[in-house]
Design a protein around this motif. Structure first.
Motif, PDB file in Angstrom:
ATOM      1  N   HIS A  66      -2.929   6.135  -2.112  1.00 56.19           N
ATOM      2  CA  HIS A  66      -3.498   7.365  -1.601  1.00 56.19           C
ATOM      3  C   HIS A  66      -4.988   7.243  -1.333  1.00 56.19           C
ATOM      4  O   HIS A  66      -5.503   7.707  -0.329  1.00 56.19           O
ATOM      5  CB  HIS A  66      -3.196   8.475  -2.614  1.00 56.19           C
ATOM      6  N   ALA A  84      -6.131   4.940   1.552  1.00 57.61           N
ATOM      7  CA  ALA A  84      -5.650   5.339   2.872  1.00 57.61           C
ATOM      8  C   ALA A  84      -6.769   5.609   3.863  1.00 57.61           C
ATOM      9  O   ALA A  84      -6.707   5.177   5.010  1.00 57.61           O
ATOM     10  CB  ALA A  84      -4.782   6.574   2.747  1.00 57.61           C
ATOM     11  N   THR A  85      -7.790   6.299   3.425  1.00 54.71           N
ATOM     12  CA  THR A  85      -8.797   6.712   4.380  1.00 54.71           C
ATOM     13  C   THR A  85     -10.005   5.795   4.387  1.00 54.71           C
ATOM     14  O   THR A  85     -10.981   6.080   5.025  1.00 54.71           O
ATOM     15  CB  THR A  85      -9.245   8.146   4.072  1.00 54.71           C
ATOM     16  N   PRO A 116     -10.259   2.197   5.200  1.00 52.22           N
ATOM     17  CA  PRO A 116     -10.015   0.809   5.576  1.00 52.22           C
ATOM     18  C   PRO A 116     -11.334   0.090   5.859  1.00 52.22           C
ATOM     19  O   PRO A 116     -11.561  -0.992   5.382  1.00 52.22           O
ATOM     20  CB  PRO A 116      -9.159   0.901   6.827  1.00 52.22           C
ATOM     21  N   GLY A 117     -12.200   0.785   6.602  1.00 54.60           N
ATOM     22  CA  GLY A 117     -13.531   0.254   6.838  1.00 54.60           C
ATOM     23  C   GLY A 117     -13.534  -1.093   7.509  1.00 54.60           C
ATOM     24  O   GLY A 117     -12.503  -1.591   7.948  1.00 54.60           O
ATOM     25  N   PRO A 118     -14.690  -1.674   7.617  1.00 58.28           N
ATOM     26  CA  PRO A 118     -14.839  -2.926   8.343  1.00 58.28           C
ATOM     27  C   PRO A 118     -14.259  -4.118   7.582  1.00 58.28           C
ATOM     28  O   PRO A 118     -14.068  -5.172   8.164  1.00 58.28           O
ATOM     29  CB  PRO A 118     -16.350  -3.061   8.509  1.00 58.28           C
ATOM     30  N   MET A 123       0.823  -1.199   0.000  1.00 57.56           N
ATOM     31  CA  MET A 123       0.000   0.000   0.000  1.00 57.56           C
ATOM     32  C   MET A 123       0.862   1.255   0.000  1.00 57.56           C
ATOM     33  O   MET A 123       0.532   2.259   0.603  1.00 57.56           O
ATOM     34  CB  MET A 123      -0.952  -0.009   1.196  1.00 57.56           C
ATOM     35  N   ALA A 124       1.982   1.159  -0.718  1.00 54.48           N
ATOM     36  CA  ALA A 124       2.989   2.210  -0.677  1.00 54.48           C
ATOM     37  C   ALA A 124       2.402   3.579  -0.978  1.00 54.48           C
ATOM     38  O   ALA A 124       2.409   4.462  -0.132  1.00 54.48           O
ATOM     39  CB  ALA A 124       4.101   1.883  -1.673  1.00 54.48           C
ATOM     40  N   ALA A 125       1.861   3.739  -2.158  1.00 45.17           N
ATOM     41  CA  ALA A 125       1.330   5.065  -2.505  1.00 45.17           C
ATOM     42  C   ALA A 125      -0.184   5.012  -2.638  1.00 45.17           C
ATOM     43  O   ALA A 125      -0.779   5.783  -3.370  1.00 45.17           O
ATOM     44  CB  ALA A 125       1.965   5.560  -3.798  1.00 45.17           C
ATOM     45  N   ARG A 145      -4.421  -9.128  14.264  1.00 41.01           N
ATOM     46  CA  ARG A 145      -3.000  -9.081  13.947  1.00 41.01           C
ATOM     47  C   ARG A 145      -2.784  -9.508  12.501  1.00 41.01           C
ATOM     48  O   ARG A 145      -3.254 -10.570  12.078  1.00 41.01           O
ATOM     49  CB  ARG A 145      -2.306 -10.052  14.914  1.00 41.01           C
ATOM     50  N   SER A 146      -2.112  -8.660  11.716  1.00 41.08           N
ATOM     51  CA  SER A 146      -1.970  -8.972  10.302  1.00 41.08           C
ATOM     52  C   SER A 146      -0.959 -10.089  10.068  1.00 41.08           C
ATOM     53  O   SER A 146      -1.095 -10.885   9.164  1.00 41.08           O
ATOM     54  CB  SER A 146      -1.576  -7.719   9.532  1.00 41.08           C
ATOM     55  N   ARG A 147       0.104 -10.091  10.875  1.00 43.94           N
ATOM     56  CA  ARG A 147       1.032 -11.229  10.800  1.00 43.94           C
ATOM     57  C   ARG A 147       1.512 -11.530  12.208  1.00 43.94           C
ATOM     58  O   ARG A 147       1.549 -10.630  13.057  1.00 43.94           O
ATOM     59  CB  ARG A 147       2.206 -10.903   9.874  1.00 43.94           C
ATOM     60  N   ARG A 160     -11.342  -4.553   6.568  1.00 43.84           N
ATOM     61  CA  ARG A 160     -10.018  -4.933   7.067  1.00 43.84           C
ATOM     62  C   ARG A 160     -10.119  -5.138   8.565  1.00 43.84           C
ATOM     63  O   ARG A 160     -10.398  -4.215   9.310  1.00 43.84           O
ATOM     64  CB  ARG A 160      -9.009  -3.829   6.764  1.00 43.84           C
ATOM     65  N   SER A 161      -9.894  -6.344   9.003  1.00 43.97           N
ATOM     66  CA  SER A 161     -10.074  -6.636  10.421  1.00 43.97           C
ATOM     67  C   SER A 161      -8.960  -6.017  11.244  1.00 43.97           C
ATOM     68  O   SER A 161      -7.878  -5.719  10.741  1.00 43.97           O
ATOM     69  CB  SER A 161     -10.089  -8.141  10.617  1.00 43.97           C
ATOM     70  N   LEU A 162      -9.260  -5.803  12.516  1.00 45.00           N
ATOM     71  CA  LEU A 162      -8.256  -5.255  13.420  1.00 45.00           C
ATOM     72  C   LEU A 162      -7.371  -6.356  14.001  1.00 45.00           C
ATOM     73  O   LEU A 162      -6.553  -6.109  14.873  1.00 45.00           O
ATOM     74  CB  LEU A 162      -8.933  -4.502  14.560  1.00 45.00           C
TER      75      LEU A 162
END
Lengths: 277, 313, 296
Positions: free
Chosen positions: B5, B8-9, B11-13, B1-3, B19-21, B15-17
């Protein structure tokens, strides 16, 4: 000021215009330090791309509540909550939730500017770096500094130590640092209390800019500031219970214009008219 | 997710909170750090283990009554004698001389540095105390033996042995001045300004404020400093080995040669006693005694420090 | 008339002048510091004049000899000390810093075992060095069967300076303001990232200062080595960690124990070398501290 005939507080709070698109939904939140219940029974909603201000006398628990939103309270031994904070319908305190992941989505700016004792560039690049980002760092840094309205002032001295900046510049650097991680929400804990009026104005203007893209929660002890910048305001105060213990509580949560023109609670009115606090 | 843009704002539901790894590294590091901290526990256990077995063996051969009930000491002689009092008395006597030197000088230095000295004066004297604290004890021993003793022999009206308790004690005293001074100063600096201001506001002078407000307020910290210094003095080896000698005579005469507990351990441990012999075990028995004495003092001192920290910090 | 009353009130404020005892007290305090300073000067001057005749290359080019004071030197002691310090730096400094990080950044003080570790370190810092000699003799040399070797000496001294390293490193880490940690954690850094990228770099000068002082303590230490077979006359340099050895302070001790006056001169000369090394290290530590003191 006339007293409205409906009392808006406690669980009835979500009585707000339908335009509110909630990022956070707070349900019956109480915060404890060990056995001490610092804040009790807070219900509120934080709208997307709005500025929500939290005001109230010192010791009313507004900073404590703020620190629940990015789980910074976890760092204090013995601190825990009851109730719920939903972040897009996901329980922020659910078992599966990783506080570090939370803090990557929900940035924070502190009361006293706290730049790292490193270069301006490294300060902004720090967040992306610890999050595993390696490419296009220059672009990320420039973009973040631009959004924090700091780029023009520092573009020629990115390698200079951040501590050489003025207080206001340091605070905007801290905002840039938070933006660089690309959060959805920015929490601000009295961000202007250590700044002079000119620097304060700059931060307030910046907040209006940021509002286009981010959801902002700001704790302030300055009522005028809350009135100037925020869309909604939550008024907190502290009660003393029968055992003589102080507990913070949310008195009223509403659109800022209503809070400052037609508060529904006597205590809010007393506070904003300066009779108390 | 380098650029990224736009993402960025939002993420919404989706993407879970969670632990990603996984972060096994973080846990491994914590274990490594804890292990490093546990080395100190292992050290204490090692000391106790080293002392315990030979000490038990020692007391199976020599009775407690003989050890603590007699005043004749000579584990390396034949017939051997195991009355520990001569080396205890020597240790206490040299410690006493040291404390008589170090308490007034160390406390005065602490009061001056904490209450009177300007920043510039502190910048000169603090390093002096630090350098003094950094001088190896073998150097103090040399100075005591080849400079202080001859000097005292010239000026004192009574006779001094070439190796004697007095000059060893004096130098041990100098050695512990920095301990008394710096720890007492810490305690005095922890006394809140408001207490001093309260005293000045009542018209008290600087001396009165220092002596009757700051000193009592810092009392537990000062006691901790003095106890720690005593413990250091009692365990000091090189100064006493060089300047006070190894002769174990039951005497209170500071002009006489006398071996302290540490000096006995040093002399017997440096090769005089055959491994496994009763003389060899004596090293550990005396070591246990010294360890218990100093450990008790250190523990008490740590308690006192904790007390003043709780009050003011 | 108003003019007349003015001087009077001034006199009242000036008081009777500071009592003599205030001055005496101040002088007494100052002279106690002067005693320390004079003592230090005397010690250095005496040692330097005593050792001067032998302060030449024979001192650091020759091995010791009991029979020929004129060609006797302390080469094996200098070499042994360098070996010990090198190994101690490798063993004690990382262990001490890691333990300090644990205690400052991870340990929950409400847990009994963390409080025990802390109390234990404070106690160990004050255990007499001769007792560490017993530890080295009983456990490391005999039980672990390391023998009377450089390794035994280095492990023993590492354990001896470990509490000092831990205590000073903790102070340096504690001096980093909590706001730096909060700032880092709020950006989604993990705890170790925060420590490794923020706390450690900011506390390096303090840790370095403490480490230098701890190592200089190790250089001057003699008592534990008495127990570790280093007291004998060693006429060779260590050729590895399993070699027998001696150290400079112990060689000084041996020289003082000789009855011939020439050896005492040699001892004084060796002390000058030892003190020169230590003063250099001390100055470096003090310089480091003043240079990097309080950056926020």
């Amino acid at each position: 000021m006339t007293q409205p005939n409906v009392t808006l507080r406690g669980p009835e709070v979500p009585n707000t215009p339908g335009s509110l698109d909630p990022v956070f939904t707070v349900e019956d939140l109480s915060v404890f330090y060990g056995d001490y219940e610092a804040v009790r029974n807070v219900d509120m909603m934080i709208g997307r791309r709005e500025i929500t201000a939290m005001i109230g006398p010192s010791g009313c628990g507004k900073s404590t509540v703020l620190r629940c939103f990015n789980r910074m309270n976890d760092l204090i031994p013995g601190a825990h909550i009851k109730g719920k904070i939903l972040y897009h319908e996901e329980d922020l305190y659910g078992d599966h939730v990783d506080p570090i992941e939370v803090r990557r989505r929900i940035g924070m700016v502190f009361q006293k500017p706290n730049p790292f004792p490193k270069s301006i560039y490294d300060n902004v690049a720090y967040g992306p770096r610890v999050n595993g980002m390696k490419k296009n760092m220059d672009t990320v840094v420039e973009e973040a500094l631009n959004k924090a309205a700091l780029w023009d002032e520092v573009k020629d001295k990115l390698k200079q130590n951040a501590l050489s900046l003025s207080g206001g510049q340091q605070q905007r650097l801290c905002i840039a640092r938070a933006i660089a991680v690309k959060p959805e929400v920015i929490l601000m804990d009295e961000p202007c209390s250590a700044l002079d009026p000119i620097a304060t104005t700059k931060i307030e203007d910046l907040m209006q800019e940021l509002r286009q893209e981010y959801t902002i929660l700001i704790v302030t002890h300055n009522m005028q500031q809350a009135a100037r910048v925020s869309d909604r305001t939550a008024f907190f105060t502290a009660d003393v219970d029968s055992a003589g213990v102080r507990h913070g509580r949310l008195v009223e949560f509403d659109q800022t214009t209503r809070i400052f023109t037609k508060p529904s609670d006597k205590r809010t009115e007393d506070y904003i008219t300066g009779r108390f606090g | 997710m380098a650029a990224g843009h736009n993402r960025a704002t939002a993420p919404g539901p989706n993407r879970s909170l969670a632990r990603s790894r996984p972060r096994y590294g973080e846990a491994a590091i914590k274990v490594l750090l804890l292990a490093a901290a546990l080395v100190s526990i292992a050290t204490t256990l090692g000391i106790v283990a080293a002392l315990l077995e030979p000490t038990i063996e020692f007391f199976s051969e020599v009775s407690f009554g003989e050890f603590f009930g007699s005043t004749s000491w000579g584990p390396l002689f034949s017939p051997p004698a195991f009355g520990v009092w001569p080396i205890i008395v020597a240790t206490l006597e040299i410690t006493l001389i040291a404390v008589i030197v170090a308490i007034p000088l160390g406390l005065a230095a602490a009061i001056y540095l904490s209450e009177y000295a300007t920043t510039r004066v502190r910048k000169i004297f603090k390093p002096v105390l630090e350098v003094l604290a950094g001088i190896p004890t073998v150097v103090f021993g040399f100075f005591a033996f080849s400079f202080v003793t001859p000097l005292l022999q010239d000026i004192l009206p009574f006779t001094l042995d070439p190796r004697n308790a007095l000059s060893a004690g004096l130098l041990v005293g100098v050695m512990i001045i920095p301990i008394v001074a710096s720890l007492s100063e810490d305690a005095m600096s922890a006394v809140p300004r408001s207490l001093r201001e309260g005293s000045f506001a009542l018209g008290a002078s600087k001396m009165t404020t220092s002596v009757s407000v700051v000193l009592p307020a810092a009392f537990s910290g000062i006691v901790a400093a003095i106890i720690l210094a005593i413990s250091r003095a009692a365990g000091e080896t090189m100064i006493v080995a060089i300047a006070a000698g190894f002769k174990s005579i039951f005497t209170f005469n500071p002009g006489s040669e006398m071996a302290t507990m540490a000096a006995f351990i040093a002399s017997a441990g440096s090769g005089d006693a055959p491994v496994g012999s009763i003389a060899y075990k004596t090293i550990f028995a005396v070591g246990s005694l010294l360890f218990i004495m100093t450990f008790a003092m250190n523990w008490f001192s740590a308690r006192m420090v904790k007390k003043y920290r709780e009050v003011y910090e | 008339m108003a003019l007349l009353s003015t001087p009077r009130s001034q006199v009242d404020l000036v008081g009777k002048g500071r009592p003599i005892r205030e001055h005496l007290f101040r002088i007494a305090l100052l002279s106690s510091l002067a005693v320390a300073l004079i003592f230090l000067g005397l010690l250095l001057a005496y040692t330097l004049t005593e050792g001067w005749p032998r302060l030449d290359s024979r001192l650091w080019e020759n091995f010791p000899s009991v029979r020929r004071p004129e060609t006797s030197g302390v080469l094996s002691g200098i070499a042994g000390t360098l070996w010990i310090i090198g190994l101690t730096a490798v063993m004690a400094l990382p262990t001490g810093v890691l333990a300090a990080i644990y205690l400052e950044e991870y340990a929950d003080n409400t847990k009994w075992y963390n409080r025990l570790i802390e109390l234990n370190i404070a106690n160990l810092a004050a255990v007499p060095s001769i007792v560490y000699g017993i530890l080295g003799l009983g456990i490391i040399a005999r039980w672990l069967d390391f023998g009377f070797t450089v390794m035994t000496g280095a492990v023993t001294i590492s354990l001896l300076v470990l509490p000092i390293v831990i205590i000073s490193a903790r102070e340096a880490i504690r001096a980093v303001p909590p706001s730096i940690r909060e700032g880092s954690l709020a950006l989604g850094a993990t705890q170790w990232q925060t420590i490794y990228r923020q706390v450690l770099p900011a506390s390096i000068p303090g840790i370095a200062t403490g480490s230098i002082l701890a190592l200089s303590r190790a250089i001057g230490e003699a008592a534990p080595f008495l127990m570790l077979g280093a007291a004998t006359l060693v006429r060779f340099n260590p050729d590895g960690v399993w070699s027998s050895f001696t150290v400079l302070p112990l060689q000084i001790y041996n020289l003082i124990s000789q009855s011939r006056e020439e050896f005492h001169i040699l001892a004084a000369a060796a002390i000058v070398v030892l003190l020169a090394i230590l003063l250099l290290m001390n100055s470096l530590a003090i310089w480091l501290r003043n240079r990097y003191q309080k950056r926020w």
